[in-house]
Write a protein that holds these residues in place. Sequence first.
Motif, mmCIF file in Angstrom:
data_model
loop_
_atom_site.group_PDB
_atom_site.id
_atom_site.type_symbol
_atom_site.label_atom_id
_atom_site.label_comp_id
_atom_site.label_asym_id
_atom_site.label_seq_id
_atom_site.Cartn_x
_atom_site.Cartn_y
_atom_site.Cartn_z
ATOM 1 N N ILE A 42 53.640 16.244 65.677
ATOM 2 C CA ILE A 42 54.503 16.523 64.516
ATOM 3 C C ILE A 42 54.379 17.991 64.121
ATOM 4 O O ILE A 42 55.384 18.683 63.888
ATOM 5 C CB ILE A 42 54.113 15.622 63.327
ATOM 6 C CG1 ILE A 42 54.419 14.148 63.625
ATOM 7 C CG2 ILE A 42 54.836 16.073 62.059
ATOM 8 C CD1 ILE A 42 55.880 13.809 63.700
ATOM 9 N N ALA A 45 55.997 20.208 66.821
ATOM 10 C CA ALA A 45 57.455 20.080 66.808
ATOM 11 C C ALA A 45 58.061 20.867 65.652
ATOM 12 O O ALA A 45 59.063 21.575 65.815
ATOM 13 C CB ALA A 45 57.850 18.606 66.719
ATOM 14 N N PRO A 284 52.926 9.411 61.899
ATOM 15 C CA PRO A 284 53.790 10.124 62.857
ATOM 16 C C PRO A 284 54.873 9.233 63.444
ATOM 17 O O PRO A 284 56.009 9.687 63.666
ATOM 18 C CB PRO A 284 52.804 10.574 63.947
ATOM 19 C CG PRO A 284 51.469 10.599 63.287
ATOM 20 C CD PRO A 284 51.502 9.486 62.292
ATOM 21 N N TYR A 287 57.755 8.790 60.863
ATOM 22 C CA TYR A 287 58.640 9.951 60.739
ATOM 23 C C TYR A 287 59.431 10.223 62.005
ATOM 24 O O TYR A 287 60.596 10.637 61.941
ATOM 25 C CB TYR A 287 57.823 11.189 60.340
ATOM 26 C CG TYR A 287 57.704 11.336 58.845
ATOM 27 C CD1 TYR A 287 58.752 11.853 58.091
ATOM 28 C CD2 TYR A 287 56.556 10.938 58.182
ATOM 29 C CE1 TYR A 287 58.657 11.976 56.720
ATOM 30 C CE2 TYR A 287 56.447 11.045 56.804
ATOM 31 C CZ TYR A 287 57.511 11.569 56.080
ATOM 32 O OH TYR A 287 57.415 11.674 54.718
ATOM 33 N N SER A 288 58.813 10.002 63.172
ATOM 34 C CA SER A 288 59.522 10.311 64.418
ATOM 35 C C SER A 288 60.571 9.256 64.760
ATOM 36 O O SER A 288 61.614 9.569 65.344
ATOM 37 C CB SER A 288 58.531 10.455 65.577
ATOM 38 O OG SER A 288 57.807 9.256 65.778
ATOM 39 N N MET A 294 63.649 14.887 63.693
ATOM 40 C CA MET A 294 62.315 14.900 64.290
ATOM 41 C C MET A 294 62.367 14.403 65.732
ATOM 42 O O MET A 294 61.668 14.920 66.605
ATOM 43 C CB MET A 294 61.371 14.031 63.448
ATOM 44 C CG MET A 294 59.914 14.072 63.923
ATOM 45 S SD MET A 294 59.232 15.745 64.015
ATOM 46 C CE MET A 294 59.287 16.204 62.281
ATOM 47 N N LYS A 295 63.214 13.411 65.992
ATOM 48 C CA LYS A 295 63.381 12.943 67.373
ATOM 49 C C LYS A 295 63.877 14.082 68.259
ATOM 50 O O LYS A 295 63.395 14.284 69.382
ATOM 51 C CB LYS A 295 64.384 11.787 67.428
ATOM 52 C CG LYS A 295 63.873 10.460 66.901
ATOM 53 C CD LYS A 295 64.966 9.407 67.037
ATOM 54 C CE LYS A 295 64.545 8.086 66.436
ATOM 55 N NZ LYS A 295 65.621 7.073 66.526
ATOM 56 N N LEU A 298 61.061 16.644 68.852
ATOM 57 C CA LEU A 298 60.073 16.146 69.807
ATOM 58 C C LEU A 298 60.634 16.162 71.224
ATOM 59 O O LEU A 298 59.922 16.476 72.186
ATOM 60 C CB LEU A 298 59.637 14.722 69.423
ATOM 61 C CG LEU A 298 58.767 14.617 68.165
ATOM 62 C CD1 LEU A 298 58.573 13.160 67.763
ATOM 63 C CD2 LEU A 298 57.413 15.274 68.391
#
Length: 308
Positions: A42, A45, A284, A287-288, A294-295, A298
């Motif tokens: 996280i 990223a 994590p 959130y991801s 965020m996806k 990452l």
Amino acid sequence: MCEKAVSEFLLLGLTDDPALQPLLFSLFLSMYLVTILGNLLIILAVSSDHHLHTPMYFFLSNLSLTDICMGTTSIPKMLVNIQTQHQSISYTGCLSQLCFVLIFSGLENCVLAVMAYDRYVAICYPLRYMVIMNPCLCVLLVLVSLLISILHGLLHTLMVLRLSFCTDLEIPHFFCELVQVIGLSCSDTLVNSLLKYSVGIIFFGVPLSGIIFSYIQIVSSILRMPSGSGRSKAFSTCGSHLSVVSLFYGTGFGVYCSSAVSDSSTKNAVASLMYNVVPQMLNPFIYSLRNREMKGALGHLFTGIPLL
């Protein structure tokens, strides 16, 4: 006289069954590695993607760093104790662990409140968001949260230093928890108990009240939006944070209820595990999995494909 100069405590862990020790070691090692790797991803990223250089993700990075520190205060010592079959922890090490657990759990509490305030400003005052949540204020909010958490941890630790301890130095836990350490003392612990409850109610109650107030205002603003898509987007920006808040305070409330209604040291230790390890590991993923930006970040981190 039962008082003596204490050199070490014994951390009894979750069980004394030798057959279960390898399983516990593997389980906790896996949870710790997932916690470190997930939260580190996280942070990487957010730092590597300029699209995420916003107040919301700045606070998320601080939350992830706090989660890493939180797990590191207790799990490695437990793993060493299981591996070496040696349950002792020094007096200094125990108080240091107690202090850092209080600091980082308190910091997580404060950062979650700050994140709720950030979402409140973003949804209720969208046109003034970047003006209000300027970089100086963001850094200041994190620094104030850290300062308050350090004072909270040091206050309890210094009050424990004044206590004397008897011959029974066994802590039925996998880390030095404040309640357990105070319970081992053979001196008068009335002041410590009063401090524990009064400061705890203020220190955790005020941020929680701030979170509740922020979300009341957020929901009120969202319901006034004329567009259904706008309401859906606004709710989605709060979904991850609300899930993390529910997990953190839900497990914390479970620990409190468990210690209040159960005399079983094993049940209390397991309850504390749910509070001190599980939320930090799951944050994590929350959130991801729930956040499209965020996806993407990452994916960019792993594949190196520039984001549009």
